[in-house]
Design an enzyme around this catalytic site. Sequence first.
Site, PDB file in Angstrom:
ATOM      1  N   LYS A 122      34.687  53.650  45.453  1.00  0.00           N
ATOM      2  CA  LYS A 122      34.224  54.106  44.143  1.00  0.00           C
ATOM      3  C   LYS A 122      33.473  55.431  44.232  1.00  0.00           C
ATOM      4  CE  LYS A 122      34.068  49.833  41.533  1.00  0.00           C
ATOM      5  NZ  LYS A 122      33.248  48.767  40.951  1.00  0.00           N
ATOM      6  N   LYS A 206      45.513  48.756  43.876  1.00  0.00           N
ATOM      7  CA  LYS A 206      45.371  47.515  43.097  1.00  0.00           C
ATOM      8  C   LYS A 206      45.335  47.826  41.603  1.00  0.00           C
ATOM      9  CE  LYS A 206      40.451  46.971  42.741  1.00  0.00           C
ATOM     10  NZ  LYS A 206      39.205  46.371  42.960  1.00  0.00           N
ATOM     11  N   LYS A 209      40.943  48.437  36.080  1.00  0.00           N
ATOM     12  CA  LYS A 209      40.498  48.897  34.758  1.00  0.00           C
ATOM     13  C   LYS A 209      40.326  50.409  34.747  1.00  0.00           C
ATOM     14  CE  LYS A 209      37.363  44.952  34.471  1.00  0.00           C
ATOM     15  NZ  LYS A 209      36.012  44.555  34.814  1.00  0.00           N
TER      16      LYS A 209
HETATM   17  P1  TYM Z   1      35.533  42.847  38.254  1.00  0.00           P
HETATM   18  O1  TYM Z   1      34.964  42.893  36.881  1.00  0.00           O
HETATM   19  O2  TYM Z   1      35.951  44.127  38.906  1.00  0.00           O
HETATM   20  O3  TYM Z   1      36.796  41.913  38.286  1.00  0.00           O
HETATM   21  C1  TYM Z   1      36.735  40.590  37.802  1.00  0.00           C
HETATM   22  C2  TYM Z   1      37.567  39.670  38.657  1.00  0.00           C
HETATM   23  O4  TYM Z   1      38.940  40.095  38.665  1.00  0.00           O
HETATM   24  C3  TYM Z   1      39.388  40.192  40.015  1.00  0.00           C
HETATM   25  N1  TYM Z   1      40.366  41.285  40.098  1.00  0.00           N
HETATM   26  C4  TYM Z   1      41.609  41.139  40.592  1.00  0.00           C
HETATM   27  N2  TYM Z   1      42.267  40.069  41.071  1.00  0.00           N
HETATM   28  C5  TYM Z   1      43.543  40.262  41.470  1.00  0.00           C
HETATM   29  N3  TYM Z   1      44.184  41.463  41.413  1.00  0.00           N
HETATM   30  C6  TYM Z   1      43.560  42.560  40.928  1.00  0.00           C
HETATM   31  N4  TYM Z   1      44.188  43.732  40.855  1.00  0.00           N
HETATM   32  C7  TYM Z   1      42.199  42.427  40.485  1.00  0.00           C
HETATM   33  N5  TYM Z   1      41.298  43.288  39.946  1.00  0.00           N
HETATM   34  C8  TYM Z   1      40.171  42.573  39.725  1.00  0.00           C
HETATM   35  C9  TYM Z   1      38.136  40.504  40.827  1.00  0.00           C
HETATM   36  O5  TYM Z   1      38.317  40.154  42.179  1.00  0.00           O
HETATM   37  C10 TYM Z   1      37.116  39.650  40.128  1.00  0.00           C
HETATM   38  O6  TYM Z   1      37.168  38.314  40.599  1.00  0.00           O
HETATM   39  N6  TYM Z   1      31.843  42.266  41.469  1.00  0.00           N
HETATM   40  C11 TYM Z   1      32.642  41.536  40.487  1.00  0.00           C
HETATM   41  C12 TYM Z   1      31.808  40.909  39.377  1.00  0.00           C
HETATM   42  C13 TYM Z   1      30.695  40.061  39.877  1.00  0.00           C
HETATM   43  C14 TYM Z   1      30.834  38.790  40.500  1.00  0.00           C
HETATM   44  C15 TYM Z   1      29.486  38.362  40.767  1.00  0.00           C
HETATM   45  C16 TYM Z   1      31.917  37.982  40.827  1.00  0.00           C
HETATM   46  C17 TYM Z   1      29.381  40.348  39.814  1.00  0.00           C
HETATM   47  N7  TYM Z   1      28.644  39.320  40.359  1.00  0.00           N
HETATM   48  C18 TYM Z   1      29.258  37.134  41.378  1.00  0.00           C
HETATM   49  C19 TYM Z   1      31.656  36.762  41.449  1.00  0.00           C
HETATM   50  C20 TYM Z   1      30.330  36.335  41.725  1.00  0.00           C
HETATM   51  C21 TYM Z   1      33.581  42.537  39.871  1.00  0.00           C
HETATM   52  O7  TYM Z   1      33.377  43.695  39.904  1.00  0.00           O
HETATM   53  O8  TYM Z   1      34.574  42.008  39.202  1.00  0.00           O
END
Ligand code: TYM
Length: 344
Positions: A122, A206, A209
């Site tokens: 990032k 991947k 967003k």
């Molecule tokens: P975030 O908001 O980027 O994404 C949310 C969830 O979607 C999954 N994901 C994917 N899975 C498969 N293929 C993809 N291309 C893909 N893009 C995103 C992510 O793995 C995630 O599960 N850090 C986390 C949010 C968070 C969190 C936490 C998660 C904050 N605290 C505690 C679990 C436990 C995040 O940025 O997710």
Amino acid sequence: MTEATPPAFAGPRRVLSGVQPSGDLHLGNYLGALVKFTRLQHEIETFIFVADLHAITAWQDPAKLKTQVREIAAAYLATGLDPKIATIFPQSAVPEHAELAWVFNCVARLGWLDRMTQFKDKAGKHKERESVGLYTYPVLQAADILIYKATHVPVGEDQRQHLELTRDIAAKFNHDFAVPGHFPLPEALTEGPGARIMSLRDGTAKMSKSDPSDYSRINLTDDADAINQKVRKARTDPEPLPELLVDLKGRTEAENLIGIYAALAGRTAQDVLTEFAGQGFGAFKPKLADLAVSVMGPIGDEMRRYLADPAEIDRVLTEGAERARAVAAPNMAEVRRIVGFWAG
Ligand code: TYM
């Protein structure tokens, strides 16, 4: 002499996960995370939150942030999370997340954070211009999980490293403060063909967003026309589909589309290949588009229905926050005592 293994965490099993309100949700979020939340809520006590504290590690317009939180909550409800079963809440409504994160900032080591690949991806070349919050982001994530002593964390493959860090922080806290088994060492639940959905424009990146091209992803709110167009334009190769999964190796875009089909249909990738072996993408893509429309279409409709009634979403989030705090507050009080704080 080898050290004895410390006693394991003896508390109940608990699921926790969250999504950032920082852009439209896409098929990767749905298959990598949301689908699993909905399934797990029937098996284990489940806490699912909207990560608005994490979202501001990159600039968010304050006038829009609450609406973005509601959109994620609407997506949770539309995919089948039931607020009577699961606890659904905004992260910022439970201040114990940030409080525990501070303690964990003093447990985690700089060297551990220096290894985090997501920060490197990032921040790119100019890490000195990024917020300190983006750097310590995974420490807050560890606090999100451990403030509830969660044992299972359903996430996509990209979050694996953050889960390893969470385990390291839990183990070091338990060790340094001589409270063996106090925090669990939580497990990432990343199994299944949806754990790593790639961009429709580039099989090596991947689905995300933040990709500037909307054609790289299918959004949860896309209508049938948009889904059809995006699948039709998805990058592929001219070869027909092979019979065996091993023969897809190296064909990243083809592998991705087969994986998406399998995840949407709840089948294995090999099973899908057996059905389409010998066919080209001209035949496969319309089938994939039909399947995507049949699964995603109703979710988009449900999301719009929930968003038309924001008061109902707010009621769910407020009630969820109360339930979450009832668990987080006593857990934080324990940590204050363990650390020896004045207000312990
Ligand atoms: P975030 O908001 O980027 O994404 C949310 C969830 O979607 C999954 N994901 C994917 N899975 C498969 N293929 C993809 N291309 C893909 N893009 C995103 C992510 O793995 C995630 O599960 N850090 C986390 C949010 C968070 C969190 C936490 C998660 C904050 N605290 C505690 C679990 C436990 C995040 O940025 O997710």
